[in-house]
Design a protein around this motif. Structure first.
Motif, PDB file in Angstrom:
ATOM      1  N   ASP A 168       0.848  -1.186   0.000  1.00  0.00           N
ATOM      2  CA  ASP A 168       0.000   0.000   0.000  1.00  0.00           C
ATOM      3  C   ASP A 168       0.889   1.244   0.000  1.00  0.00           C
ATOM      4  N   THR A 169       1.371   1.634  -1.161  1.00  0.00           N
ATOM      5  CA  THR A 169       2.351   2.710  -1.272  1.00  0.00           C
ATOM      6  C   THR A 169       1.833   4.029  -0.707  1.00  0.00           C
ATOM      7  N   GLU A 170       2.744   4.779  -0.124  1.00  0.00           N
ATOM      8  CA  GLU A 170       2.419   6.100   0.397  1.00  0.00           C
ATOM      9  C   GLU A 170       2.620   7.178  -0.663  1.00  0.00           C
ATOM     10  N   LEU A 171       3.047   6.792  -1.863  1.00  0.00           N
ATOM     11  CA  LEU A 171       3.273   7.761  -2.928  1.00  0.00           C
ATOM     12  C   LEU A 171       1.948   8.233  -3.519  1.00  0.00           C
ATOM     13  N   PRO A 172       1.817   9.526  -3.828  1.00  0.00           N
ATOM     14  CA  PRO A 172       0.645   9.995  -4.551  1.00  0.00           C
ATOM     15  C   PRO A 172       0.650   9.417  -5.970  1.00  0.00           C
ATOM     16  N   PRO A 173      -0.497   9.383  -6.643  1.00  0.00           N
ATOM     17  CA  PRO A 173      -0.605   8.724  -7.952  1.00  0.00           C
ATOM     18  C   PRO A 173       0.438   9.164  -8.972  1.00  0.00           C
ATOM     19  N   GLU A 174       0.732  10.483  -9.061  1.00  0.00           N
ATOM     20  CA  GLU A 174       1.678  10.932 -10.088  1.00  0.00           C
ATOM     21  C   GLU A 174       3.098  10.456  -9.793  1.00  0.00           C
ATOM     22  N   GLN A 175       3.468  10.363  -8.504  1.00  0.00           N
ATOM     23  CA  GLN A 175       4.811   9.873  -8.162  1.00  0.00           C
ATOM     24  C   GLN A 175       4.900   8.361  -8.313  1.00  0.00           C
ATOM     25  N   PHE A 176       3.813   7.661  -8.001  1.00  0.00           N
ATOM     26  CA  PHE A 176       3.790   6.213  -8.215  1.00  0.00           C
ATOM     27  C   PHE A 176       3.905   5.907  -9.705  1.00  0.00           C
ATOM     28  N   ALA A 177       3.243   6.717 -10.535  1.00  0.00           N
ATOM     29  CA  ALA A 177       3.330   6.530 -11.984  1.00  0.00           C
ATOM     30  C   ALA A 177       4.767   6.751 -12.467  1.00  0.00           C
ATOM     31  N   ALA A 178       5.448   7.779 -11.914  1.00  0.00           N
ATOM     32  CA  ALA A 178       6.836   8.050 -12.297  1.00  0.00           C
ATOM     33  C   ALA A 178       7.744   6.896 -11.889  1.00  0.00           C
ATOM     34  N   ALA A 179       7.498   6.309 -10.709  1.00  0.00           N
ATOM     35  CA  ALA A 179       8.304   5.182 -10.237  1.00  0.00           C
ATOM     36  C   ALA A 179       8.167   3.984 -11.163  1.00  0.00           C
ATOM     37  N   ASN A 180       6.936   3.721 -11.638  1.00  0.00           N
ATOM     38  CA  ASN A 180       6.709   2.602 -12.552  1.00  0.00           C
ATOM     39  C   ASN A 180       7.274   2.885 -13.938  1.00  0.00           C
ATOM     40  N   LYS A 181       7.148   4.128 -14.389  1.00  0.00           N
ATOM     41  CA  LYS A 181       7.654   4.498 -15.709  1.00  0.00           C
ATOM     42  C   LYS A 181       9.172   4.308 -15.789  1.00  0.00           C
ATOM     43  N   ALA A 182       9.853   4.515 -14.676  1.00  0.00           N
ATOM     44  CA  ALA A 182      11.317   4.370 -14.652  1.00  0.00           C
ATOM     45  C   ALA A 182      11.757   2.944 -14.992  1.00  0.00           C
ATOM     46  N   LEU A 183      10.871   1.985 -14.816  1.00  0.00           N
ATOM     47  CA  LEU A 183      11.226   0.573 -15.027  1.00  0.00           C
ATOM     48  C   LEU A 183      10.827   0.068 -16.408  1.00  0.00           C
ATOM     49  N   ALA A 184      10.294   0.933 -17.238  1.00  0.00           N
ATOM     50  CA  ALA A 184       9.795   0.501 -18.546  1.00  0.00           C
ATOM     51  C   ALA A 184      10.937   0.199 -19.515  1.00  0.00           C
ATOM     52  N   GLY A 185      10.825  -0.944 -20.169  1.00  0.00           N
ATOM     53  CA  GLY A 185      11.694  -1.239 -21.301  1.00  0.00           C
ATOM     54  C   GLY A 185      13.119  -1.634 -20.989  1.00  0.00           C
ATOM     55  N   PHE A 186      13.383  -2.208 -19.823  1.00  0.00           N
ATOM     56  CA  PHE A 186      14.762  -2.634 -19.552  1.00  0.00           C
ATOM     57  C   PHE A 186      14.954  -4.086 -19.976  1.00  0.00           C
ATOM     58  N   ASP A 187      16.178  -4.446 -20.316  1.00  0.00           N
ATOM     59  CA  ASP A 187      16.486  -5.815 -20.745  1.00  0.00           C
ATOM     60  C   ASP A 187      17.960  -6.093 -20.477  1.00  0.00           C
ATOM     61  N   PHE A 188      18.219  -6.897 -19.447  1.00  0.00           N
ATOM     62  CA  PHE A 188      19.589  -7.227 -19.066  1.00  0.00           C
ATOM     63  C   PHE A 188      20.043  -8.582 -19.608  1.00  0.00           C
ATOM     64  N   ARG A 189      19.185  -9.274 -20.352  1.00  0.00           N
ATOM     65  CA  ARG A 189      19.497 -10.656 -20.719  1.00  0.00           C
ATOM     66  C   ARG A 189      20.828 -10.809 -21.455  1.00  0.00           C
ATOM     67  N   GLY A 190      21.159  -9.845 -22.298  1.00  0.00           N
ATOM     68  CA  GLY A 190      22.409  -9.953 -23.045  1.00  0.00           C
ATOM     69  C   GLY A 190      23.648  -9.669 -22.228  1.00  0.00           C
ATOM     70  N   ASP A 191      23.452  -9.121 -21.005  1.00  0.00           N
ATOM     71  CA  ASP A 191      24.602  -8.720 -20.186  1.00  0.00           C
ATOM     72  C   ASP A 191      24.752  -9.506 -18.885  1.00  0.00           C
ATOM     73  N   LEU A 192      23.775 -10.345 -18.544  1.00  0.00           N
ATOM     74  CA  LEU A 192      23.856 -11.053 -17.261  1.00  0.00           C
ATOM     75  C   LEU A 192      25.061 -11.979 -17.201  1.00  0.00           C
ATOM     76  N   GLY A 193      25.532 -12.445 -18.354  1.00  0.00           N
ATOM     77  CA  GLY A 193      26.712 -13.303 -18.379  1.00  0.00           C
ATOM     78  C   GLY A 193      27.975 -12.601 -17.923  1.00  0.00           C
ATOM     79  N   LYS A 194      27.941 -11.264 -17.840  1.00  0.00           N
ATOM     80  CA  LYS A 194      29.107 -10.501 -17.385  1.00  0.00           C
ATOM     81  C   LYS A 194      29.221 -10.458 -15.866  1.00  0.00           C
ATOM     82  N   ILE A 195      28.154 -10.843 -15.162  1.00  0.00           N
ATOM     83  CA  ILE A 195      28.164 -10.757 -13.700  1.00  0.00           C
ATOM     84  C   ILE A 195      29.116 -11.797 -13.128  1.00  0.00           C
ATOM     85  N   THR A 196      30.048 -11.361 -12.305  1.00  0.00           N
ATOM     86  CA  THR A 196      31.038 -12.273 -11.711  1.00  0.00           C
ATOM     87  C   THR A 196      30.688 -12.650 -10.275  1.00  0.00           C
TER      88      THR A 196
END
Length: 584
Positions: A168-196
């Motif tokens: 139950d987030t304490e963020l107002p709707p516009e800040q919650f929307a910004a938090a979710n938007k920040a996570l859009a479209g990421f893809d680490f699959r090609g780079d996870l093999g670099k993790i040591t």
């Protein structure tokens, strides 16, 4: 809690406990306080650093930001606390951030715990789930929306309503929307093999936000990853199965941090010595090491090899093999081969109480496991212990005599390098950007970055073409009375604050052989950073231009146990030194 300026914004950061740093990163819409139970548990072993990510909690809330901003913030936190190496633990969104940091700054991350992760996403998992069930959510406020959606991402929705504060987030709707938007479209699959980093991936069986197959994909793509699926959890395993979750995390983080003072290559020797000590048998480290080193398969020593030697040293036993029950063992502590998370390792079983099996492995600490968490493949069923006091005393005296004899061969030469030569080498390596994170070599010829060695190294491949460096090599050859062709190219090492090289051997088992070492200190305007020889109780404090000489191999080119040495942590300033190695 304190607001700290990182990357131009204020982040709310709390620190608790002492020890190796563990940075905890919460999920989208959440706050660090939601991890308080885990922080309390881990802070008894580690220095926990928890933050409210940007846009969350008490931290600044810019109108827009990205996942890369989160990643940069964690690196900024490490820089602020001057952490050369840290462990990361991320939950949901925090696991995406942790993956990004481990890819971008892999040499600074030794362990990684990814809780309910995924490796890619067109949008945030919360946003996706809300979209999928949009018709059910019409007219509901944010609190009501999460209460309704619990059924889709938890094992027991009714029980989890008691913990609604984590969703139950304490963020107002516009800040919650910004938090979710920040996570859009990421893809680490090609780079996870670099993790040591060694990685533990934990997913909940009933997680509709980041299903277990997402976690399995992460574990499959990360080279050194183990996967755990929690059977009665969804997206909040630390609340749904708190004890199971916290024990899994705690055990993983404690594993592999050796308190014995040798490298992993000599793990069996240390464990056998500790085991003998638990039975009040002291024959000295030399006897144990010599016996096991002479085995053809060393360092891959088997329990059969160890069993044969223990019989000779007075521990009468039978070697039990599966199918066997450790509960039937006659005497504890005993040695065993156990399988945990598809890894087989040598361990001391200190005792068995009901469903609990108490192990010593990688350290002298005792760690309890439930019988379901491991399989005992072989163990020594000890029937009788006969201590030959005269034999033990003779072994100890031989060990002591050889310690003293070796100590007499270690010597220092002041002003081996001039101040100008010291400064030239440091400047040369920095000007040519030669420093890289130091690695540790294994017996099979491979090299890895680990928390065991946190310094930076510069290999000067043009040593014999540069007149200044070549003069140093010729001088070393004269001092060591060898041909200059037997001396490797020079290596310069740099230790920042907190960096160290734990006790090790300069020859790597049956791999690279280095007959002797000449260690030259290039500066002394720092604190800490001494050279320690734990087997002979010797510590040497650096002095600019001074060379420290010690022998690594005996006449048969076997490692000398007494040459074990380490670079103690630098407590202030930066240490520079030069390694000059002589081949047989």
């Amino acid at each position: 809690m304190a607001l700290t300026a990182i990357n131009g914004i204020n982040l709310n950061i709390s620190v608790k406990g002492e020890g190796h740093p563990v940075i905890l990163i919460h999920g989208v819409g959440g706050e660090s306080k939601h991890l308080s139970a885990l922080i309390d548990r881990l802070s008894s072993h580690f220095k926990t650093i928890a933050l409210d990510c940007r846009g969350h909690g008490l931290s600044d809330k810019p109108a827009q930001y990205t996942l890369q901003d989160h990643i940069n913030d964690i690196i900024g936190v490490m820089d602020y606390f001057e952490l050369p190496v840290a462990t990361l633990l991320g939950v949901s969104m925090g696991s995406y951030i942790a993956q990004g940091v481990a890819i971008a700054a892999g040499e600074r991350i030794d362990k990684l715990v990814l809780t309910v992760p995924k490796s890619n996403g067109l949008t945030s998992s919360v946003h996706r789930l809300m979209h999928e069930h949009a018709s059910e959510l019409e007219g509901l406020n944010l609190h009501e929306i999460f209460a309704h959606l619990l059924r889709y991402f938890t094992y027991d929705a009714e029980a989890m309503k008691a913990h609604m504060e984590i969703f139950d987030t304490e963020l107002p709707p516009e800040q919650f929307a910004a938090a979710n938007k920040a996570l859009a479209g990421f893809d680490f699959r090609g780079d996870l093999g670099k993790i040591t980093a060694e990685t533990l991936v934990i997913s909940g069986k009933y997680d509709g936000l980041n299903p277990p197959e997402e976690g399995r994909e992460c574990a499959k793509l990360i080279p050194h990853a183990a996967f755990v699926e929690m059977q009665y959890s969804g997206h909040a395993p630390m609340y749904e199965e708190p004890e199971v979750y916290m024990k899994a995390v705690e055990t993983f983080l404690l594993m592999g941090r050796p308190k014995f003072h040798t490298t992993v290559l000599h793990y069996a020797i240390n464990l056998v010595n500790h085991f003998l000590g638990l039975h009040n048998i002291d024959i000295g480290r030399l006897k144990v090491r010599t016996a096991l080193y002479e085995k053809a398969a060393f360092p891959e020593t088997s329990i059969q090899d160890i069993s044969m030697e223990l019989q000779e040293w007075g521990i009468r036993h039978e070697l039990k093999t599966v199918p066997c029950s450790i509960a039937d063992a006659t005497t504890f502590p005993t040695l065993a081969i156990v399988r945990m998370r598809e890894e087989e390792l040598l361990a001391i079983i200190e005792k068995v109480e009901g469903d609990q099996i108490y192990l010593n492995y990688y350290s002298t600490d005792t760690v309890p496991f439930s019988a379901s968490e491991l399989t005992v493949l072989q163990y020594l069923d000890i029937k009788e212990i006969i201590v030959d006091k005269a034999f033990c005393e003779a072994c100890r005296q031989e060990d002591l005599s050889r310690q003293e004899a070796y100590a007499d061969t270690v010597f220092a030469v002041e002003d081996f390098m001039s101040e100008e030569e010291c400064n030239y080498m440091i400047d040369y390596c920095e000007r040519h950007d030669l420093f890289n994170r130091s690695t540790i070599g294994a017996a099979d010829g491979t090299y890895a970055v680990t928390a065991y060695r946190t310094s930076y190294s510069a290999f000067i491949t043009t040593s014999k073409q540069d007149p200044v460096f070549n003069a140093i090599i010729e001088r070393a050859a004269n001092l060591m009375e060898v041909d200059a062709a037997r001396i490797e190219n020079l290596q310069c090492v740099r230790y920042g604050e907190g960096q160290e090289y734990k006790p090790h051997f300069d020859s790597s088992g049956k791999g690279m052989k280095r007959k002797a070492t000449l260690l030259v200190y290039l500066n002394d305007n720092f604190e800490g950073g001494g050279t320690v020889f734990p087997e002979i109780g010797l510590s040497v404090y650096p002095k600019k231009g001074m060379a420290l000489s010690f022998t690594n191999l005996d006449e048969q080119n076997n490692d000398l146990i007494y040459s074990l040495h380490g670079g103690a942590p630098v407590t202030a300033g930066t240490k520079f030194a030069c390694n000059i190695w002589v081949h047989p």
